[in-house]
Design an enzyme around this catalytic site. Structure first.
Site, mmCIF file in Angstrom:
data_model
loop_
_atom_site.group_PDB
_atom_site.id
_atom_site.type_symbol
_atom_site.label_atom_id
_atom_site.label_comp_id
_atom_site.label_asym_id
_atom_site.label_seq_id
_atom_site.Cartn_x
_atom_site.Cartn_y
_atom_site.Cartn_z
ATOM 1 N N SER A 123 0.871 -1.172 0.000
ATOM 2 C CA SER A 123 0.000 0.000 0.000
ATOM 3 C C SER A 123 0.912 1.226 0.000
ATOM 4 C CB SER A 123 -0.857 -0.040 1.263
ATOM 5 O OG SER A 123 -1.604 1.148 1.390
ATOM 6 N N LYS A 149 -1.011 -1.019 -4.464
ATOM 7 C CA LYS A 149 -2.230 -0.270 -4.124
ATOM 8 C C LYS A 149 -1.837 1.169 -3.852
ATOM 9 C CE LYS A 149 -4.643 0.014 0.277
ATOM 10 N NZ LYS A 149 -5.196 -0.769 1.414
ATOM 11 N N LYS A 151 -2.951 4.952 -2.595
ATOM 12 C CA LYS A 151 -3.936 5.786 -1.906
ATOM 13 C C LYS A 151 -4.356 6.889 -2.866
ATOM 14 C CE LYS A 151 -4.003 3.803 2.100
ATOM 15 N NZ LYS A 151 -5.222 3.263 2.698
ATOM 16 N N ASP A 176 -7.119 2.891 -3.100
ATOM 17 C CA ASP A 176 -7.841 2.954 -1.825
ATOM 18 C C ASP A 176 -8.152 4.414 -1.531
ATOM 19 O OD1 ASP A 176 -8.860 2.741 0.710
ATOM 20 O OD2 ASP A 176 -7.128 1.719 1.588
ATOM 21 N N GLU A 201 -10.981 0.592 -3.299
ATOM 22 C CA GLU A 201 -11.306 0.296 -1.907
ATOM 23 C C GLU A 201 -12.017 1.491 -1.268
ATOM 24 O OE1 GLU A 201 -7.723 -1.167 -0.052
ATOM 25 O OE2 GLU A 201 -8.588 -1.024 1.944
ATOM 26 N N ASP A 226 -13.609 -1.799 3.137
ATOM 27 C CA ASP A 226 -12.672 -1.908 4.263
ATOM 28 C C ASP A 226 -13.384 -1.355 5.505
ATOM 29 O OD1 ASP A 226 -10.716 -1.359 6.185
ATOM 30 O OD2 ASP A 226 -9.295 -0.426 4.840
ATOM 31 N N LYS A 250 -9.488 -6.839 8.212
ATOM 32 C CA LYS A 250 -8.486 -6.414 9.192
ATOM 33 C C LYS A 250 -8.947 -6.969 10.523
ATOM 34 C CE LYS A 250 -7.105 -2.193 6.838
ATOM 35 N NZ LYS A 250 -7.307 -0.731 6.735
ATOM 36 N N GLY A 278 -3.798 -4.035 6.208
ATOM 37 C CA GLY A 278 -2.761 -3.696 7.187
ATOM 38 C C GLY A 278 -3.082 -2.380 7.858
HETATM 39 O O1 OSB Z 1 -7.098 1.834 4.504
HETATM 40 O O2 OSB Z 1 -5.904 0.100 4.312
HETATM 41 C C1 OSB Z 1 -6.085 1.210 4.805
HETATM 42 C C2 OSB Z 1 -3.033 2.149 6.907
HETATM 43 C C3 OSB Z 1 -3.638 2.818 7.965
HETATM 44 C C4 OSB Z 1 -4.984 2.994 7.937
HETATM 45 C C5 OSB Z 1 -5.755 2.487 6.887
HETATM 46 C C6 OSB Z 1 -5.176 1.802 5.854
HETATM 47 C C7 OSB Z 1 -3.776 1.659 5.849
HETATM 48 C C8 OSB Z 1 -3.045 1.018 4.786
HETATM 49 C C9 OSB Z 1 -1.662 0.537 5.132
HETATM 50 O O3 OSB Z 1 -3.420 0.965 3.625
HETATM 51 C C10 OSB Z 1 -1.465 -0.896 4.954
HETATM 52 C C11 OSB Z 1 -0.161 -1.317 5.551
HETATM 53 O O4 OSB Z 1 -0.125 -1.660 6.765
HETATM 54 O O5 OSB Z 1 0.828 -1.316 4.823
HETATM 55 MG MG MG Z 2 -8.267 0.626 3.193
#
Ligand code: OSB
Ligand code: MG
Length: 362
Positions: A123, A149, A151, A176, A201, A226, A250, A278
């Protein structure tokens, strides 16, 4: 613990993590759990502070000193605290960890896992510039990760995707939004279809199923939920409504392994693939995510990446590594399978509370 590189989502930038760990002492056996709540109540309504309060005041006092047959029973002991799933999950998972050690079983086996080689994605947060993002993607692809992925949010989406697809037309790519869009953006979101994304996402509100279902009817790209999924019934409702075609699990968000398995099973029964999300975890949460990812319906690459992507030094031994082909192989030691570096944790600890049997419940 400072992050090796800042992590930015549509709700803000994280540069260091405050990590809340739970240790249970089960007649001399230590089980560890990690609370995945953030520093601020931005991803969900929980934060490290709310989890500390709920754990020390309500959850831990109801569990210490009790006879526990199996970790699945832990949540039956919790008093009637609504939500606060990340606090609940941290404690329940610490007991799962202890149970696996007591039974001399790897945690993944106790959870009912069967997969041995786990496909990994990464991510990648919003960067200071598109060039910085391209550099990061190149680095992660070189490390072998199987799915990228990104953001995204308004102003960091279509133009970025155009650049990335121009350079890498065929990589497995997803985005995401962490709830960055609204009904006004439906036409805008239709433009995402041209980029052949694996999924988008949580494009809309964190608590919505209805408008996601409307959106899913209008776009080709699969929606993955999510934030909106807090338990198996949420998953069933979202699937029945057509709000998504993929679900991100999660373990903290759903309140522990027991519910995570239920979400997994509900998705499997409806042919909805899942993957492990994560929360910028330390090695303890990471080890738990790896164990969970061995369940059979975790067919899509997870956001469970190598320790070194996050930390200069992780708090487990050995650190989590990813093969050049982009896989994590679970470990077969009892429990979480990774040793906890207690000396390092002691050095990093800024606050500690011990809840003993007989301590007063609120
Ligand atoms: O939306 O998946 C998410 C990290 C913090 C809060 C929300 C998200 C995330 C990530 C990080 O996408 C995933 C990772 O731990 O690498
Ligand atoms: Mg997410």
């Amino acid at each position: 613990m400072p992050l090796v590189h800042f992590f930015e989502t549509s709700f803000g930038r994280t540069t260091e993590r405050r990590i809340l760990l739970v240790t249970v002492n089960a007649e001399g056996i230590e089980g560890w759990g990690e609370c995945v709540a953030g520093e601020h109540p931005f991803y969900s309504s929980e934060s490290v502070e709310t989890a500390w309060y709920v754990l020390t005041r309500y959850l831990a006092p109801s569990v210490v000193g009790r006879e526990i047959g199996t970790a699945t029973d832990v949540r039956k002991l919790f008093p009637g605290v609504r939500r606060h799933n990340m606090a609940k999950g941290a404690l329940e998972n610490a007991v799962w960890d202890a149970e696996a050690i007591v039974k001399n079983l790897p945690l993944w086996k106790l959870l009912g896992g069967s997969r041995h080689v786990l496909p990994c994605g990464v991510s990648i947060g919003i960067q200071d510039s598109p060039e910085q993002l391209i550099d990061k993607i190149a680095t992660e692809l070189n490390s072998g990760y199987q799915r990228i992925k990104l953001k995204c949010k308004r102003g960091w989406d279509l133009k970025i995707l155009e650049r990335v697809r121009a350079k890498w037309p065929n990589i497995t790519l997803s985005v995401d939004a962490n709830s960055a869009y609204t009904i006004r953006d439906f036409d805008h979101l239709k433009n995402f279809d041209q980029f052949k994304l694996l999924m988008i996402e949580q494009p809309l509100w964190n608590d919505d199923f209805y408008f996601h279902a409307n959106l899913q009817k209008q776009i080709k790209t699969a929606i993955c939920l999510d934030e909106a999924i807090h338990h198996a019934r949420d998953a069933e409702a979202a699937i029945e409504l057509g709000s998504c075609r993929i679900i991100n699990i999660k373990v903290g968000r759903v309140g522990g392994f027991t519910e995570a398995i239920k979400v997994h099973d509900a998705c499997q029964a409806n042919s909805i693939p899942v993957w492990c999300g994560g929360m910028l975890e330390s090695g303890i949460g990471r080890a738990h995510n790896i164990a969970l990812s061995t369940l059979s319906n975790f067919t899509l690459p997870g956001d469970v990446s190598a320790s070194a992507r996050y930390w200069k030094e992780d708090i487990i031994e050995p650190e989590v590594t990813v093969s050049p082909e982009g896989f994590i192989i679970h470990r077969d030691k009892p429990g979480r399978g990774y040793e906890v570096k207690t000396d390092l944790i002691e050095k990093l600890t800024v606050r500690k509370e011990v809840v003993r049997a007989g301590s007063a419940t609120a």
